[in-house]
Design a protein around this motif. Structure first.
Motif, PDB file in Angstrom:
ATOM      1  N   GLU A 182       5.373  -6.424  -5.220  1.00  0.00           N
ATOM      2  CA  GLU A 182       6.335  -6.839  -4.054  1.00  0.00           C
ATOM      3  C   GLU A 182       5.038  -8.381  -3.584  1.00  0.00           C
ATOM      4  O   GLU A 182       6.088  -8.844  -2.599  1.00  0.00           O
ATOM      5  CB  GLU A 182       6.573  -5.879  -3.077  1.00  0.00           C
ATOM      6  CG  GLU A 182       7.862  -5.079  -4.149  1.00  0.00           C
ATOM      7  CD  GLU A 182       7.314  -4.453  -5.577  1.00  0.00           C
ATOM      8  OE1 GLU A 182       7.421  -4.123  -5.889  1.00  0.00           O
ATOM      9  OE2 GLU A 182       6.057  -3.879  -5.300  1.00  0.00           O
ATOM     10  N   ARG A 183       3.920  -7.533  -2.516  1.00  0.00           N
ATOM     11  CA  ARG A 183       3.070  -8.259  -1.968  1.00  0.00           C
ATOM     12  C   ARG A 183       3.283  -9.888  -2.756  1.00  0.00           C
ATOM     13  O   ARG A 183       2.997 -10.703  -1.214  1.00  0.00           O
ATOM     14  CB  ARG A 183       1.929  -8.128  -1.639  1.00  0.00           C
ATOM     15  CG  ARG A 183       1.469  -6.673  -1.261  1.00  0.00           C
ATOM     16  CD  ARG A 183       1.949  -6.579   0.092  1.00  0.00           C
ATOM     17  NE  ARG A 183       2.157  -5.155   0.535  1.00  0.00           N
ATOM     18  CZ  ARG A 183       3.102  -4.442   0.844  1.00  0.00           C
ATOM     19  NH1 ARG A 183       4.627  -4.488   1.388  1.00  0.00           N
ATOM     20  NH2 ARG A 183       2.960  -3.032   1.404  1.00  0.00           N
ATOM     21  N   ARG A 206       6.012 -10.360  14.101  1.00  0.00           N
ATOM     22  CA  ARG A 206       6.590 -11.037  12.555  1.00  0.00           C
ATOM     23  C   ARG A 206       6.368 -12.467  12.342  1.00  0.00           C
ATOM     24  O   ARG A 206       5.742 -12.986  12.048  1.00  0.00           O
ATOM     25  CB  ARG A 206       6.806  -9.691  12.112  1.00  0.00           C
ATOM     26  CG  ARG A 206       7.004 -10.766  10.512  1.00  0.00           C
ATOM     27  CD  ARG A 206       7.987  -9.260   9.709  1.00  0.00           C
ATOM     28  NE  ARG A 206       7.658  -9.125   8.146  1.00  0.00           N
ATOM     29  CZ  ARG A 206       8.265  -9.136   6.685  1.00  0.00           C
ATOM     30  NH1 ARG A 206       8.235  -7.927   7.538  1.00  0.00           N
ATOM     31  NH2 ARG A 206       7.871  -9.529   6.094  1.00  0.00           N
ATOM     32  N   GLU A 236      10.979  -5.650   1.635  1.00  0.00           N
ATOM     33  CA  GLU A 236      10.025  -6.005   0.597  1.00  0.00           C
ATOM     34  C   GLU A 236       9.796  -5.645  -1.033  1.00  0.00           C
ATOM     35  O   GLU A 236       9.086  -5.322  -1.582  1.00  0.00           O
ATOM     36  CB  GLU A 236       8.896  -5.673   1.105  1.00  0.00           C
ATOM     37  CG  GLU A 236       8.377  -7.097   2.872  1.00  0.00           C
ATOM     38  CD  GLU A 236       7.373  -6.157   3.352  1.00  0.00           C
ATOM     39  OE1 GLU A 236       6.213  -6.446   3.078  1.00  0.00           O
ATOM     40  OE2 GLU A 236       7.473  -5.921   4.384  1.00  0.00           O
ATOM     41  N   SER A 290       5.211 -11.421  -5.059  1.00  0.00           N
ATOM     42  CA  SER A 290       6.707 -11.359  -5.050  1.00  0.00           C
ATOM     43  C   SER A 290       6.385 -12.119  -6.546  1.00  0.00           C
ATOM     44  O   SER A 290       7.383 -13.379  -6.724  1.00  0.00           O
ATOM     45  CB  SER A 290       6.512 -12.311  -4.316  1.00  0.00           C
ATOM     46  OG  SER A 290       8.294 -13.042  -3.947  1.00  0.00           O
ATOM     47  N   ASN A 331       9.091 -14.795  -1.269  1.00  0.00           N
ATOM     48  CA  ASN A 331       8.526 -14.374   0.296  1.00  0.00           C
ATOM     49  C   ASN A 331       9.261 -15.482   1.237  1.00  0.00           C
ATOM     50  O   ASN A 331       8.763 -15.122   2.438  1.00  0.00           O
ATOM     51  CB  ASN A 331       6.615 -14.228  -0.204  1.00  0.00           C
ATOM     52  CG  ASN A 331       6.051 -13.184  -0.632  1.00  0.00           C
ATOM     53  OD1 ASN A 331       6.851 -12.200  -0.786  1.00  0.00           O
ATOM     54  ND2 ASN A 331       5.218 -13.840  -0.747  1.00  0.00           N
ATOM     55  N   SER A 373       0.380  -6.344   3.861  1.00  0.00           N
ATOM     56  CA  SER A 373       2.453  -7.503   4.381  1.00  0.00           C
ATOM     57  C   SER A 373       1.947  -7.830   5.749  1.00  0.00           C
ATOM     58  O   SER A 373       1.431  -7.451   6.116  1.00  0.00           O
ATOM     59  CB  SER A 373       3.386  -6.385   3.864  1.00  0.00           C
ATOM     60  OG  SER A 373       3.001  -5.915   5.635  1.00  0.00           O
ATOM     61  N   GLN A 374       2.566  -9.154   5.604  1.00  0.00           N
ATOM     62  CA  GLN A 374       2.943  -9.250   7.648  1.00  0.00           C
ATOM     63  C   GLN A 374       3.594  -8.544   8.209  1.00  0.00           C
ATOM     64  O   GLN A 374       2.148  -8.719   9.600  1.00  0.00           O
ATOM     65  CB  GLN A 374       4.499 -10.840   6.128  1.00  0.00           C
ATOM     66  CG  GLN A 374       4.047 -12.291   6.387  1.00  0.00           C
ATOM     67  CD  GLN A 374       5.370 -12.724   6.285  1.00  0.00           C
ATOM     68  OE1 GLN A 374       6.393 -12.605   6.085  1.00  0.00           O
ATOM     69  NE2 GLN A 374       4.876 -14.153   6.164  1.00  0.00           N
ATOM     70  N   SER A 375       4.385  -7.771   7.652  1.00  0.00           N
ATOM     71  CA  SER A 375       4.863  -6.385   8.817  1.00  0.00           C
ATOM     72  C   SER A 375       3.338  -5.871   9.423  1.00  0.00           C
ATOM     73  O   SER A 375       2.620  -5.846  10.398  1.00  0.00           O
ATOM     74  CB  SER A 375       5.715  -5.919   8.242  1.00  0.00           C
ATOM     75  OG  SER A 375       5.919  -4.726   9.818  1.00  0.00           O
ATOM     76  N   GLU A 376       2.367  -5.385   8.604  1.00  0.00           N
ATOM     77  CA  GLU A 376       1.233  -4.590   8.412  1.00  0.00           C
ATOM     78  C   GLU A 376       0.653  -5.200   9.149  1.00  0.00           C
ATOM     79  O   GLU A 376      -0.151  -4.458  10.216  1.00  0.00           O
ATOM     80  CB  GLU A 376       1.063  -4.169   7.221  1.00  0.00           C
ATOM     81  CG  GLU A 376       1.167  -3.317   6.615  1.00  0.00           C
ATOM     82  CD  GLU A 376       0.627  -3.085   4.798  1.00  0.00           C
ATOM     83  OE1 GLU A 376       1.169  -2.179   4.118  1.00  0.00           O
ATOM     84  OE2 GLU A 376       0.762  -3.982   4.674  1.00  0.00           O
ATOM     85  N   ARG A 391      -5.183 -12.501   3.831  1.00  0.00           N
ATOM     86  CA  ARG A 391      -3.983 -11.360   3.659  1.00  0.00           C
ATOM     87  C   ARG A 391      -3.256 -10.626   2.797  1.00  0.00           C
ATOM     88  O   ARG A 391      -3.769  -9.181   2.658  1.00  0.00           O
ATOM     89  CB  ARG A 391      -2.636 -11.964   4.704  1.00  0.00           C
ATOM     90  CG  ARG A 391      -1.576 -10.827   4.622  1.00  0.00           C
ATOM     91  CD  ARG A 391      -0.692 -11.600   5.910  1.00  0.00           C
ATOM     92  NE  ARG A 391       0.077 -12.624   5.422  1.00  0.00           N
ATOM     93  CZ  ARG A 391       1.289 -12.105   4.250  1.00  0.00           C
ATOM     94  NH1 ARG A 391       1.379 -11.194   3.360  1.00  0.00           N
ATOM     95  NH2 ARG A 391       1.617 -13.079   3.988  1.00  0.00           N
ATOM     96  N   ASN A 392      -3.513 -11.713   1.573  1.00  0.00           N
ATOM     97  CA  ASN A 392      -3.181 -11.166   0.505  1.00  0.00           C
ATOM     98  C   ASN A 392      -4.072 -10.356  -0.557  1.00  0.00           C
ATOM     99  O   ASN A 392      -4.276  -9.621  -1.199  1.00  0.00           O
ATOM    100  CB  ASN A 392      -2.445 -12.327  -0.623  1.00  0.00           C
ATOM    101  CG  ASN A 392      -1.088 -12.831  -0.374  1.00  0.00           C
ATOM    102  OD1 ASN A 392      -0.172 -11.939   0.307  1.00  0.00           O
ATOM    103  ND2 ASN A 392      -0.294 -14.092  -0.577  1.00  0.00           N
TER     104      ASN A 392
END
Length: 265
Positions: free
Chosen positions: A91-92, A36, A141, A94, A245, A24-27, A18-19
């Motif tokens: 931010e992703r 989520r 975020e 952190s 995070n 993001s987790q939401s996406e 994912r990273n």
């Protein structure tokens, strides 16, 4: 496959993928049609993942199921090289960077609101800063002050605070005093100038206000005990920096974000 993946290892691999895609987790949770909270529990290794969910993840994150479950899993081999990966933003992943001007104004604003309260010594102040920073990150975020917090025995403590405090003392922005509260010596700070509210977005001020409304009357013992049950502090090793995070893994009453119910339940 020749070995069995643990839930923890599955979660770790999903986080890496994912990273790498810059999601993001939401996406990601929206793209695979689960909530989520469900995704965060999978990433933490606390929830099993169904084959159907894993297939949706493989499509969203562009990986082969065979490669994903392989013992010699390597991140670089599991991303579709024909698709350009999005850059991972600060931010992703952190990595907070202290914004000294923002930190000073947040500190001054908190002191304006709370310095007159006899319970607000250094310990309470540290926790008010911590919850302001981590609540804001969970909601948006984005970092509020970008301060790093370390897990210490009495709770989360912002790093580099001494140097910022000393600078503010030298510039006559704050004053340090020593008082007694309920029989214990306590170090306190008084603001000598007002915070520049033009440096705070409405969303930032709103988060700080809610933290102050909830906690600014608590004793040092009460707010320290409360911080010890906040998941980011709880799961971090002693003396280590607390990852922002981890705020996404909070549950009630610590979580400040309203998450959708499971789409698949």
């Amino acid at each position: 496959m020749d070995f069995e993946l643990s839930k923890q290892e599955i979660g770790r691999r999903i986080v890496l993928l994912r990273n790498r895609k810059g999601l993001s987790q939401s996406e990601l949770s929206k793209s695979i049609n689960i909530s989520r909270p469900s995704l965060t529990q999978i990433e933490l290794g606390n929830r099993s993942i169904s084959l159907n969910e894993l297939q949706r993840l493989s499509h969203a994150l562009s990986f082969s199921l065979d490669d994903f479950v392989a013992k010699d899993f390597q991140l670089g081999q599991n991303i579709d090289s024909t698709k350009e990966a999005q850059p991972v933003t600060e931010e992703r992943i952190s990595i907070p960077t202290l914004n000294i001007n923002k930190f000073k104004n947040v500190l001054l604003y908190i002191l304006e609101r709370c310095a007159g309260k006899p319970n607000v010594g250094e310990t309470v102040l540290y926790k008010l800063l911590y919850f302001s920073d981590f609540n804001y990150y969970e909601l948006y975020e984005e970092h509020l002050t970008g301060a790093k917090y370390k897990k210490l025995p009495y709770g989360p403590v912002p790093q580099k605070l001494d140097s910022v405090i000393n600078q503010m003392l030298d510039d006559n922005e704050i004053q340090r005093i020593k008082t007694a509260y309920k029989g214990f010596a306590q170090k306190r700070f008084l603001p000598l100038q007002k915070a520049d509210l033009t440096q705070l977005k409405a969303s930032e001020k709103d988060v700080i206000d809610k933290v102050l409304e909830q906690m600014s009357d608590w004793s040092a013992t009460a707010i320290s005990d409360y911080s010890h049950k906040d998941l980011p502090w709880e799961v971090t090793e002693d003396g280590k920096d607390i990852s922002y995070n981890l705020a996404f893994y909070r549950e009630v009453p610590y979580s400040v974000r309203v998450y959708d119910e499971d789409f698949d339940h």
